[in-house]
Write a protein that holds these residues in place. Sequence first.
Motif, short mmCIF file in Angstrom:
data_model
loop_
_atom_site.label_atom_id
_atom_site.label_comp_id
_atom_site.label_asym_id
_atom_site.label_seq_id
_atom_site.Cartn_x
_atom_site.Cartn_y
_atom_site.Cartn_z
N GLY A 193 1.02 -22.31 -5.38
CA GLY A 193 1.71 -21.04 -5.58
C GLY A 193 1.91 -20.74 -7.05
N HIS A 221 -0.23 -16.18 -7.91
CA HIS A 221 -0.36 -16.36 -9.36
C HIS A 221 -0.48 -14.98 -10.02
CE1 HIS A 221 -1.62 -20.43 -8.01
NE2 HIS A 221 -0.98 -20.80 -9.08
N VAL A 222 -0.47 -15.00 -11.35
CA VAL A 222 -0.39 -13.73 -12.08
C VAL A 222 -1.60 -12.81 -11.87
CG1 VAL A 222 -1.24 -14.77 -14.27
CG2 VAL A 222 0.07 -12.66 -14.33
N ALA A 226 -1.68 -11.01 -8.57
CA ALA A 226 -0.49 -10.14 -8.53
C ALA A 226 -0.76 -8.87 -9.33
CB ALA A 226 0.73 -10.87 -9.09
N GLY A 246 8.49 -11.72 -16.84
CA GLY A 246 8.64 -12.44 -18.10
C GLY A 246 8.44 -11.52 -19.30
N PRO A 297 3.51 -15.45 -23.10
CA PRO A 297 2.82 -16.72 -22.86
C PRO A 297 1.30 -16.54 -22.83
CG PRO A 297 4.59 -16.46 -21.28
CD PRO A 297 4.46 -15.15 -22.01
N ARG A 337 -2.40 -17.81 -21.38
CA ARG A 337 -3.01 -18.50 -20.24
C ARG A 337 -4.53 -18.41 -20.33
NH1 ARG A 337 1.45 -19.89 -19.86
NH2 ARG A 337 2.86 -19.97 -18.08
N TRP A 342 8.35 -4.90 -18.35
CA TRP A 342 8.43 -6.37 -18.32
C TRP A 342 9.81 -6.81 -17.86
CZ3 TRP A 342 4.07 -9.13 -18.61
CH2 TRP A 342 2.93 -8.44 -19.04
C1 LIG Z 1 -2.01 -22.60 -11.94
C2 LIG Z 1 -0.59 -22.83 -12.36
O1 LIG Z 1 0.24 -21.75 -11.92
C3 LIG Z 1 1.63 -21.87 -12.18
O2 LIG Z 1 1.91 -21.70 -13.54
P1 LIG Z 1 1.80 -20.37 -14.34
O3 LIG Z 1 0.54 -20.36 -15.11
O4 LIG Z 1 3.03 -20.18 -15.17
O5 LIG Z 1 1.75 -19.31 -13.14
P2 LIG Z 1 1.59 -17.78 -12.84
O6 LIG Z 1 0.18 -17.43 -12.69
O7 LIG Z 1 2.48 -17.49 -11.68
O8 LIG Z 1 2.23 -17.01 -14.12
C4 LIG Z 1 1.63 -16.95 -15.38
C5 LIG Z 1 2.40 -16.05 -16.31
O9 LIG Z 1 2.28 -14.70 -15.86
C6 LIG Z 1 3.55 -14.07 -15.82
N1 LIG Z 1 3.53 -12.95 -14.86
C7 LIG Z 1 3.64 -11.64 -15.18
N2 LIG Z 1 3.67 -10.88 -14.09
C8 LIG Z 1 3.52 -11.73 -13.02
C9 LIG Z 1 3.46 -11.50 -11.62
O10 LIG Z 1 3.57 -10.36 -11.13
N3 LIG Z 1 3.30 -12.61 -10.85
C10 LIG Z 1 3.19 -13.88 -11.36
N4 LIG Z 1 3.00 -14.91 -10.53
N5 LIG Z 1 3.26 -14.11 -12.72
C11 LIG Z 1 3.44 -13.03 -13.52
C12 LIG Z 1 4.49 -15.21 -15.49
O11 LIG Z 1 5.83 -14.90 -15.80
C13 LIG Z 1 3.90 -16.33 -16.37
O12 LIG Z 1 4.35 -16.18 -17.70
C14 LIG Z 1 2.22 -23.22 -11.91
O13 LIG Z 1 3.49 -23.03 -11.34
C15 LIG Z 1 1.30 -24.15 -11.26
O14 LIG Z 1 1.17 -23.82 -9.91
C16 LIG Z 1 -0.06 -24.12 -11.85
O15 LIG Z 1 -0.70 -25.12 -11.93
#
Ligand SMILES: C[C@H]1O[C@H](OP(=O)(O)OP(=O)(O)OC[C@H]2O[C@@H](n3cnc4c(=O)[nH]c(N)nc43)[C@H](O)[C@@H]2O)[C@@H](O)[C@@H](O)C1=O
Length: 315
Positions: free
Chosen positions: A67, A179-180, A183, A203, A207, A209, A263
């Motif tokens: 997730g 994941h982002v 989404a 957020g 950050p 990625r 944001w």
């Molecule tokens: C693959 C990796 O995935 C997870 O880590 P993460 O990279 O932090 O995950 P993420 O894709 O959910 O978010 C990346 C960034 O994006 C921002 N962000 C903006 N807007 C939305 C949004 O609408 N949804 C989400 N989910 N994030 C958002 C969010 O706030 C963050 O700064 C691990 O828990 C772990 O499971 C893992 O290994």
Amino acid sequence: MRTKKIYIAGHRGMVGSAIWRALEKEGYNNLIGKTSSELDLRDQNAVIEFFEKEKPDVVIDAAARVGGILANSNYPYQFLMENMQIQNNLIDSSLKFEVQKFIFLGSSCIYPRLAPQPLKEDYLLSGALEPTNEWYAIAKIAGVKACEAIRKQFGRDYISLMPTNLYGPFDNFDLKTSHVLPAMIRKFHEAKIAGNLPVKLWGSGTPLREFLHVDDLADAVVFALDNTFEDNLYNVGTGKDLPIKELASLVQNVVGHTGKMVWDTSKPDGTPRKLMDVSKMEKVGWSAKISLEEGIQSTYQWFLENQQNFKEVKI
Ligand SMILES: C[C@H]1O[C@H](OP(=O)(O)OP(=O)(O)OC[C@H]2O[C@@H](n3cnc4c(=O)[nH]c(N)nc43)[C@H](O)[C@@H]2O)[C@@H](O)[C@@H](O)C1=O
Ligand SMILES: NC(=O)C1=CN([C@@H]2O[C@H](COP(=O)(O)OP(=O)(O)OC[C@H]3O[C@@H](n4cnc5c(N)ncnc54)[C@H](OP(=O)(O)O)[C@@H]3O)[C@@H](O)[C@H]2O)C=CC1
């Protein structure tokens, strides 16, 4: 080799289904998979029974509780315990039933939150983890170490691949657990259809990625299957990252949304950066091929063709 019996755990997920497609394309013709309702991998006895009956030659572990940032931080117990149960049962049964090759999939979040960038495989266990996903990371680190221990003690070809953030067809588009990247595709698309309404993202957007298309990861898995690696742990990524705000602009352009972005800083940022050092995989002869722009375009196309089938993903 092409006739070896390969069990892909999690073959219906985004990663498992991409690996299945890639192996079929390469002529592997003895693949097996079970859904979670046919075989709950948390159930040790059921897993032993399955291995006893099927006796696979190779196991690829793409089954996990997965997730995005919010799901990981809201459900620490499930992310820790279910992942340990699934991988322990798969790894231990593989050892017992003479599986010759095991490919374990972890995640770039196994590395310390503030490790130097780009992240080298050697940085594992050199510092504190990112709090939003330390539970998941601890389970994944245990999986890496279990494969390393089997390699060291029993000389079997058990390896761990650490993918960076993935995306592509069959991703999870449920906004609470995704994941982002998926989404953003969904949020920009729905806001466009509703008349270019503002899109709320999580957020600060600062950050960084790195994103890898799941078909590239599947290609790396096939490569790891076809070759014998000397070591136990290999990063799989593109070696390039970008700020979340830039990703948002890319997705917005592909989707054709022309409204505002907002944001929501009450939502977590997570780790500031987790860029993979991919030189170890490059040295053995593998690198990613699909560009981010191309990958977002094809994934948006897939989203348009499949959105009527999306289900809520509950934890
Ligand atoms: C693959 C990796 O995935 C997870 O880590 P993460 O990279 O932090 O995950 P993420 O894709 O959910 O978010 C990346 C960034 O994006 C921002 N962000 C903006 N807007 C939305 C949004 O609408 N949804 C989400 N989910 N994030 C958002 C969010 O706030 C963050 O700064 C691990 O828990 C772990 O499971 C893992 O290994
Ligand atoms: N998505 C990403 O960004 C990243 C993913 N990874 C790793 O890749 C792997 C696959 O992830 P992904 O494809 O995205 O995840 P998905 O959620 O798309 O797929 C997970 C799969 O695991 C199976 N599964 C989950 N719980 C059980 C269980 N108790 N018993 C049997 N099967 C179970 C599911 O089976 P069913 O469908 O039958 O219920 C599903 O097919 C994981 O190890 C993950 O950590 C690594 C880095 C990034």
